[in-house]
Write a protein that holds these residues in place. Structure first.
Motif, mmCIF file in Angstrom:
data_model
loop_
_atom_site.group_PDB
_atom_site.id
_atom_site.type_symbol
_atom_site.label_atom_id
_atom_site.label_comp_id
_atom_site.label_asym_id
_atom_site.label_seq_id
_atom_site.Cartn_x
_atom_site.Cartn_y
_atom_site.Cartn_z
ATOM 1 N N LEU A 22 4.092 10.577 -6.187
ATOM 2 C CA LEU A 22 5.102 11.132 -7.094
ATOM 3 C C LEU A 22 4.469 11.620 -8.389
ATOM 4 O O LEU A 22 4.863 12.668 -8.930
ATOM 5 N N GLN A 23 3.485 10.874 -8.894
ATOM 6 C CA GLN A 23 2.802 11.309 -10.112
ATOM 7 C C GLN A 23 2.076 12.636 -9.880
ATOM 8 O O GLN A 23 2.163 13.557 -10.697
ATOM 9 N N LYS A 24 1.355 12.722 -8.767
ATOM 10 C CA LYS A 24 0.642 13.960 -8.440
ATOM 11 C C LYS A 24 1.621 15.120 -8.253
ATOM 12 O O LYS A 24 1.360 16.242 -8.688
ATOM 13 N N ALA A 25 2.725 14.858 -7.580
ATOM 14 C CA ALA A 25 3.717 15.909 -7.346
ATOM 15 C C ALA A 25 4.283 16.414 -8.668
ATOM 16 O O ALA A 25 4.478 17.619 -8.855
ATOM 17 N N LYS B 25 0.835 -1.211 0.000
ATOM 18 C CA LYS B 25 0.000 0.000 0.000
ATOM 19 C C LYS B 25 0.863 1.252 0.000
ATOM 20 O O LYS B 25 0.592 2.207 -0.718
ATOM 21 N N LEU B 26 1.903 1.238 0.841
ATOM 22 C CA LEU B 26 2.782 2.397 0.951
ATOM 23 C C LEU B 26 3.506 2.654 -0.368
ATOM 24 O O LEU B 26 3.590 3.800 -0.828
ATOM 25 N N ALA B 27 4.008 1.599 -0.995
ATOM 26 C CA ALA B 27 4.716 1.754 -2.270
ATOM 27 C C ALA B 27 3.772 2.273 -3.347
ATOM 28 O O ALA B 27 4.133 3.160 -4.141
ATOM 29 N N SER B 28 2.565 1.747 -3.375
ATOM 30 C CA SER B 28 1.584 2.197 -4.360
ATOM 31 C C SER B 28 1.217 3.664 -4.117
ATOM 32 O O SER B 28 1.153 4.462 -5.060
ATOM 33 N N GLY B 29 0.985 4.014 -2.852
ATOM 34 C CA GLY B 29 0.663 5.403 -2.513
ATOM 35 C C GLY B 29 1.805 6.342 -2.841
ATOM 36 O O GLY B 29 1.596 7.456 -3.316
ATOM 37 N N PHE B 30 3.029 5.877 -2.597
ATOM 38 C CA PHE B 30 4.198 6.699 -2.897
ATOM 39 C C PHE B 30 4.308 6.952 -4.401
ATOM 40 O O PHE B 30 4.588 8.071 -4.840
#
Length: 160
Positions: free
Chosen positions: A112-115, A103-108
């Motif tokens: 990054l895409q949003k950033a 979950k953390l890797a997917s959220g990260f």
């Protein structure tokens, strides 16, 4: 009446006969695998032309020296530190639930895409927009997660 056979003697081949038999077996195998043999010869020729074959031969000839150098390099403090850090990280990861890590890797990755998208806008955020973003459930979830992460890190630092 003939005597019964009690012992079977295997024919004993001379060294020359044994070499001839072995040579015939090798030739037979080569004839069955002509394509592979040709490709291998081409590969060896290219390795020889490029100097790689010679380098590999010298490396094999100097195996004791190479091993000694490799061991000396592995015993250097930066390398042993890296190995110890990797082992510690692996040990720490064994305590973490794999689903949480996923979950953390997917959220990260999504973060990054949003950033990156946000960087393309080159628009300044006002204090009002910052305060309003705290009401966004996704932002709030990330802030809460980050604060709990910081709390856990602080507790862990205190224990050691």
């Amino acid at each position: 009446m003939a005597k019964p056979i009690t012992k079977i003697e295997k024919p004993v081949l001379t060294e020359e006969e044994e070499q001839e038999r072995t040579l015939q077996e090798v030739l037979h195998e080569l004839s069955k695998n002509v394509g592979g043999v040709k490709e291998t010869m081409t590969l060896l020729q290219e390795l020889h032309k490029s100097g790689i074959l010679g380098a590999v031969n010298h490396l094999v000839e100097a195996k004791e020296d190479v091993t000694k150098i490799a061991v000396e390099q592995m015993l250097r403090p930066p390398v042993t530190n890296a190995i110890n850090n990797a082992m510690a990280a692996a040990g720490a990861l064994t305590d973490v639930d794999p689903q949480t890590t996923e979950k953390l890797a997917s959220g990260f990755a999504k973060g990054l895409q949003k950033a990156e998208e946000g960087l393309k806008e080159e628009k300044k955020m006002s204090m009002f927009e910052l305060a309003r973003s705290l009401k966004d459930p996704d932002v709030n979830r990330a802030i809460k997660f980050s604060l709990n992460l910081l709390k856990g890190v602080g507790e862990g630092l205190k224990e050691k």
